[in-house]
Each structure stands twice: as C-alpha cells, then as structure tokens.
Motif scaffolding. Sequence first.
Motif, PDB file in Angstrom:
ATOM      1  N   PRO A  88      40.869  34.541  46.439  1.00  0.00           N
ATOM      2  CA  PRO A  88      40.213  34.525  45.129  1.00  0.00           C
ATOM      3  C   PRO A  88      38.737  34.928  45.207  1.00  0.00           C
ATOM      4  O   PRO A  88      38.239  35.614  44.304  1.00  0.00           O
ATOM      5  N   ARG A  89      38.046  34.519  46.260  1.00  0.00           N
ATOM      6  CA  ARG A  89      36.630  34.884  46.380  1.00  0.00           C
ATOM      7  C   ARG A  89      36.465  36.400  46.408  1.00  0.00           C
ATOM      8  O   ARG A  89      35.571  36.951  45.755  1.00  0.00           O
ATOM      9  N   TYR A  90      37.314  37.088  47.167  1.00  0.00           N
ATOM     10  CA  TYR A  90      37.225  38.544  47.258  1.00  0.00           C
ATOM     11  C   TYR A  90      37.362  39.177  45.876  1.00  0.00           C
ATOM     12  O   TYR A  90      36.620  40.095  45.513  1.00  0.00           O
ATOM     13  N   ILE A  91      38.309  38.680  45.105  1.00  0.00           N
ATOM     14  CA  ILE A  91      38.566  39.257  43.779  1.00  0.00           C
ATOM     15  C   ILE A  91      37.458  38.903  42.800  1.00  0.00           C
ATOM     16  O   ILE A  91      36.945  39.763  42.077  1.00  0.00           O
ATOM     17  N   PHE A  92      37.045  37.637  42.769  1.00  0.00           N
ATOM     18  CA  PHE A  92      36.026  37.223  41.809  1.00  0.00           C
ATOM     19  C   PHE A  92      34.652  37.804  42.121  1.00  0.00           C
ATOM     20  O   PHE A  92      33.818  37.934  41.217  1.00  0.00           O
ATOM     21  N   SER A 228      44.210  35.158  40.535  1.00  0.00           N
ATOM     22  CA  SER A 228      42.837  35.626  40.356  1.00  0.00           C
ATOM     23  C   SER A 228      42.798  36.993  39.694  1.00  0.00           C
ATOM     24  O   SER A 228      41.935  37.271  38.857  1.00  0.00           O
ATOM     25  N   LEU A 229      43.737  37.862  40.050  1.00  0.00           N
ATOM     26  CA  LEU A 229      43.821  39.180  39.411  1.00  0.00           C
ATOM     27  C   LEU A 229      44.195  39.046  37.935  1.00  0.00           C
ATOM     28  O   LEU A 229      43.716  39.815  37.095  1.00  0.00           O
ATOM     29  N   ASP A 247      40.888  49.375  44.936  1.00  0.00           N
ATOM     30  CA  ASP A 247      39.883  49.129  45.960  1.00  0.00           C
ATOM     31  C   ASP A 247      40.466  48.293  47.094  1.00  0.00           C
ATOM     32  O   ASP A 247      40.191  48.520  48.273  1.00  0.00           O
ATOM     33  N   MET A 248      41.307  47.317  46.745  1.00  0.00           N
ATOM     34  CA  MET A 248      41.953  46.460  47.737  1.00  0.00           C
ATOM     35  C   MET A 248      43.206  47.110  48.337  1.00  0.00           C
ATOM     36  O   MET A 248      43.723  46.616  49.339  1.00  0.00           O
ATOM     37  N   GLU A 249      43.671  48.196  47.707  1.00  0.00           N
ATOM     38  CA  GLU A 249      45.013  48.739  47.976  1.00  0.00           C
ATOM     39  C   GLU A 249      46.037  47.612  47.910  1.00  0.00           C
ATOM     40  O   GLU A 249      46.853  47.415  48.806  1.00  0.00           O
TER      41      GLU A 249
END
Length: 291
Positions: A88-92, A228-229, A247-249
């Motif tokens: 979730p941190r990566y996405i947020f 999160s997405l 961006d994350m693929e």
Amino acid sequence: MKKNILLSIATVFLIISCQQNTKSEEVIESDTLSRKQTHHPQDTTQHKDAAAKAHDAVMKSVEIKEHTIKEIGILVYDGVNDLDAFGPRYIFKNIMGTNVRTIALQPGNVTTVMDLNFQPDTTIDQVDSLDILVIPGGFRGTIENVYNEELLQWIREIDKTTQYTTSVCTGGWILGKTGLLKGKKATGNWFRAQEMLADNGATFTNERYTQDGKYWTSAGVTAGMDMSLAILTELTGEDYAQAVMLDMEYDPKPPIKGGSVEKTSPKVLRFMYTMYSTMADPIFEEFEKKK
C-alpha cells in the motif's frame, strides 16, 4: 521513476490521442526510431518548444480527479508483514500532494516478519489525525496488538479524522478489536477470517477486498495492493490509476493455480491451516491469560 510519473502519463495520452488505432508494438518501435534520429543543433530550441506545447496540451486533456487527501499513515510494529505495509505504501506514494508516513508504536527501529529492519517515520504519540490509516497484519505481533488497548484507543481516535480507515490481512483482527467494524461487511486473511470478524460484530464477505462506507478491508498480503489501487482509482480516477499500474507493471500471472482457499488443493489447505493453528493458538492463550 516516481518523479517522472506525470511525464509518463502525458506520453501515454499523447500517443493515444494521436494514434488511437496504432498497435502497442508499433508505438514502441516508432518511439525507438524517433529517439535514434539525429537533429541539427539549430533545431534544439524548436524541438523543446514543440515538446513543451505537446506536454501542456496533453496534460490539459487528461482527467485526474482532485482529492483532499493530505496525510496517510501506515501502522508498523515488530512482526508486521513486509508487503502488508509496503505494498500500500508504494501505491499511496503516487498520490500527488500527500505525505505518507510509517507510524510505529514507540521510538526505534521496527523488524518485520521477514527480518527487514528499518526506521519508521514517526510514532503514534506524534500523530493525532490522518486522512487515510492503513493497519497491516502479521502474526505474533498482530495478535499481541489485538490486546494492546493503548493502540486500539489510538486507532479509535484517529478514525474520527479519517476519510478512509483500512486494514490488510490479519490487520483486520486489530481493526475489528476496536469495535469500528461492528455491523460492517469486511474481509481478511483466510485463516479463521469468518470467526475473527464475527467475534467483532462484522460480516465476512470472502472477497479480495471489501468497502463498507469509509472502511476498506482486504484479504491476505497481496490483496492490500488491490485494495489500495481501488482507493487510488476512487481518489484520482481510472486514467491515473492505470498509469500507476503500468508504472508498476501490475498484471499478476502466477505460475500455478493457487493463492486462495478455493484454488488450493485440500491437502495443502489442511497443512497450512494446521500449521497456522499450531502457531497461533499458544499466542492467543498467552495473551488471554494476561487479561
């Protein structure tokens, strides 16, 4: 990569708006060829001006919803599951204009369930309001915090300020214990999910993620990224969320069938349930005796 995400979005939509019927492979090939072309020095200013105008035009054509999210907090503690917190941190972190912080129970480093040792950004006594709260799961550390009344009360107080209060995996055990999920639909890690949620007055949905009002809960570990997405999509719109996914693929394709109770063979399910029970029961008994 993160700093260039808006430029990436602009490039994507420039291609789409100018070449809607062009295949992806042809777009990539064309882009590669254009980067190989040699320009005369006197053309540099002209090309920069044209690129700037194209960028501005595309940015105006892309609909990115406005939001009021400013402060996002991710609870961390010894024994937290790495991906529960950092997925979730990566996405947020992609939500523009927000401050995403990891929040520990006390000062000092935190060690995750997979032995990652890191320094959190702040502690719960330094945070009195958030727009989004994420409560990740783990194992022993999670069970311990189910009985941590100081933490439970902090979550209740923070919840008064949030637009979204969320949990990942067994983090739903902690969130449920606050009483905030009473009468709500929720999901969580497959292990005793229905039992644990029912004990706290919630109805288990058995979904990858579930929204009930401002409360969002997700199943185990990787499901926190899906949740999160979904929140990102609600906040910023599908176009921006899709850009982050690219961006994350983010296009999962597991090598074998599995990953859920329904897709796991009965013998493997029995093995995992027995292992989890053997590990969890003594910990629950330990803290029940301390009550």
